[in-house]
Design a protein around this motif. Sequence first.
Motif, short mmCIF file in Angstrom:
data_model
loop_
_atom_site.label_atom_id
_atom_site.label_comp_id
_atom_site.label_asym_id
_atom_site.label_seq_id
_atom_site.Cartn_x
_atom_site.Cartn_y
_atom_site.Cartn_z
N ALA A 208 -10.42 -36.48 32.96
CA ALA A 208 -11.23 -36.81 31.63
C ALA A 208 -9.54 -36.37 30.65
N GLU A 209 -8.79 -35.34 30.31
CA GLU A 209 -7.70 -35.41 29.99
C GLU A 209 -7.29 -37.06 29.68
N PHE A 210 -6.63 -37.44 30.81
CA PHE A 210 -6.54 -38.99 30.64
C PHE A 210 -7.42 -40.33 30.10
N ILE A 211 -8.59 -39.95 30.07
CA ILE A 211 -9.70 -40.89 29.25
C ILE A 211 -8.67 -40.59 27.73
N ILE A 212 -8.25 -39.16 26.94
CA ILE A 212 -8.57 -39.16 25.99
C ILE A 212 -6.52 -39.44 25.67
N TYR A 213 -6.05 -39.42 26.48
CA TYR A 213 -4.33 -40.04 26.30
C TYR A 213 -4.81 -41.56 25.79
N VAL A 214 -5.82 -42.00 26.90
CA VAL A 214 -5.23 -43.85 27.05
C VAL A 214 -5.83 -44.05 25.72
N VAL A 215 -7.48 -43.31 24.82
CA VAL A 215 -7.81 -43.95 23.62
C VAL A 215 -6.56 -43.44 22.90
N MET A 216 -6.30 -42.13 23.01
CA MET A 216 -5.87 -41.82 21.40
C MET A 216 -4.32 -41.55 21.32
N GLY A 217 -3.54 -42.09 22.65
CA GLY A 217 -2.00 -41.47 22.80
C GLY A 217 -1.71 -40.32 22.73
N ALA A 218 -2.82 -39.62 23.19
CA ALA A 218 -2.27 -37.56 22.81
C ALA A 218 -2.46 -37.15 23.91
N ASP A 219 -1.18 -36.21 23.95
CA ASP A 219 -1.54 -35.47 25.82
C ASP A 219 -1.90 -34.19 25.65
N VAL A 220 -3.09 -33.84 26.33
CA VAL A 220 -3.58 -32.64 25.82
C VAL A 220 -3.93 -31.82 26.89
N ARG A 221 -3.80 -32.00 27.48
CA ARG A 221 -2.91 -31.52 28.69
C ARG A 221 -2.88 -29.97 28.58
N HIS A 222 -2.64 -29.33 27.98
CA HIS A 222 -1.96 -27.82 27.75
C HIS A 222 -2.70 -27.64 26.24
N ALA A 223 -3.45 -28.24 25.58
CA ALA A 223 -3.45 -27.77 24.43
C ALA A 223 -5.06 -26.97 23.96
N SER A 224 -5.02 -26.09 23.38
CA SER A 224 -6.84 -26.12 23.90
C SER A 224 -8.18 -26.00 23.27
N MET A 225 -8.97 -26.14 23.37
CA MET A 225 -9.93 -26.47 22.92
C MET A 225 -10.64 -27.08 21.47
N ALA A 226 -10.23 -25.95 20.54
CA ALA A 226 -9.99 -26.00 19.23
C ALA A 226 -9.28 -27.48 19.39
N GLU A 227 -8.54 -27.35 19.68
CA GLU A 227 -6.84 -28.34 19.30
C GLU A 227 -7.47 -30.21 19.72
N VAL A 228 -8.15 -29.55 20.48
CA VAL A 228 -8.51 -31.32 20.75
C VAL A 228 -9.75 -31.69 20.70
N GLU A 229 -10.68 -30.80 19.56
CA GLU A 229 -12.50 -31.49 19.06
C GLU A 229 -11.42 -32.16 18.07
N SER A 230 -10.25 -31.48 17.13
CA SER A 230 -9.85 -31.28 16.53
C SER A 230 -9.07 -32.52 16.12
N ALA A 231 -8.18 -33.28 17.24
CA ALA A 231 -7.70 -34.45 17.72
C ALA A 231 -9.15 -35.39 17.68
N LEU A 232 -10.47 -35.24 18.21
CA LEU A 232 -11.18 -35.73 18.37
C LEU A 232 -12.13 -36.17 16.60
N ARG A 233 -12.07 -34.99 16.02
CA ARG A 233 -12.61 -35.27 15.10
C ARG A 233 -12.18 -36.41 14.16
N GLN A 234 -10.27 -36.17 14.18
CA GLN A 234 -9.29 -36.70 13.47
C GLN A 234 -9.58 -38.65 13.67
N GLU A 235 -9.31 -38.35 15.26
CA GLU A 235 -9.66 -40.12 15.99
C GLU A 235 -11.15 -40.84 15.27
#
Length: 237
Positions: A208-235
């Motif tokens: 699942a984290e690799f999917i976000i990496y492909v689409v957004m170019g962001a490595d979220v492996r060590h990000a908090s859930m809040a950080e991941v959700e925030s990044a997806l909202r911005q995208e």
Amino acid sequence: MSDKHLSTQFDSDLRGASARVMELGGLVESQIRQAVYALSQFNAEAASKVLETEQRVNAMELDIDRELSSIIARRQPTARDLRLLIAISKTTANLERVGDEAAKIARMVRSIIDSGASRSLPASELRLAADLASELLRRALDAFARLDTEAALAILKADDQIDQEFDGFVRKLITYMMEDPRTISASLDLLFLAKAIERIGDHAKNIAEFIIYVVMGADVRHASMAEVESALRQEGR
């Protein structure tokens, strides 16, 4: 050769590599189903089928790696295409490790059967966690095929449920061993089984984290859930 023709060939290469990953994923899913059945029924034949599939999984991993290396060498991809190839490589490695966990479960099931302790252990309580892990992997593969970041986020959240099941089972198993010390050896096998199931969920989360990496170019492996959700909202803006 025209740029359009080269682009068409490259797209074909990417689709072919993605299809191979889905094929590997299907094979690994079948391993997990057999491993879960072997565990829930203490069925030695089902455990043996899991182990027979292991070599096919390993061979497919090597084939996909060679294919990806060839694509990168011939096409020299950049940006999102390169991220996709990297994600395919990492997903392939995670699927192979899921196969390893399924094989580990199969070997432990056979060990418990051989020990004669299978009827007295609370292995049925592992079935829920195993089913959750299997379903999470299926969802991860489906999300990867569609590069669906919202589905990927849901998978990251769902992994916590498997972790909770694991923690609860460990507590029950400790109580079980304290009540009957004769079951300690076989109970430890169950503890390793539970850990193998938890790891399957972890690998689904990685995909699942690799999917976000492909689409957004962001490595979220060590990000908090809040950080991941925030990044997806911005995208999505």
